[in-house]
Design a protein around this motif. Structure first.
Motif: not given
Length: 124
Positions: A31-36, A65-78, A94-103
């Motif tokens: 339930g943590d917020p990831l991004m807007v 697409m989120k993760g198009e270069t990093s591979g950190h895609v967001l697989a939608v559950v709902e 998330p397949a890895g960090p959601a933030c571009h800073t690596g967080e």
């Protein structure tokens, strides 16, 4: 009040004057917020079609697409819309960090007395 949009079963996003709707992404498990971010009609359609989060970059003026270069895609559950369909809530794995800073989340700092401090997340 637009009864069809606010109480009906049709997906009728209420885009702003720039053709965008705000999307809030949270971690499906914690339930943590990831991004807007923002979505246009094409980003929303691709997200629905692929199950991977797509957005419209206002700074780059293009679909991405989120993760198009990093591979950190967001697989939608709902995906949910708010009452007047001018905001979208995406619950994702998330397949890895959601933030571009690596967080793990773009919301990795809290406002504290005297400034900001880093916070821990359940997925850390």
């Amino acid at each position: 009040m637009d009864i069809g949009r606010e109480t009906g079963t049709a997906l009728l996003p209420k885009y702003d004057s720039n053709g965008l709707v705000t999307a809030v992404v949270t971690h499906a498990t914690t339930g943590d917020p990831l991004m807007v971010a923002h979505m246009n009609a094409e980003a929303l359609a691709r997200t629905i079609d692929t199950g991977k989060a797509h957005f419209f970059s206002r700074s780059r003026v293009r679909l991405w697409m989120k993760g198009e270069t990093s591979g950190h895609v967001l697989a939608v559950v709902e995906m949910r819309v708010d009452c007047d369909q001018d905001a979208i809530w995406i619950r994702a794995d998330p397949a890895g960090p959601a933030c571009h800073t690596g967080e793990p989340s773009c919301f990795y700092r809290r406002v504290a007395e005297g400034g900001l401090e880093r916070v821990a997340f359940a997925q850390d």
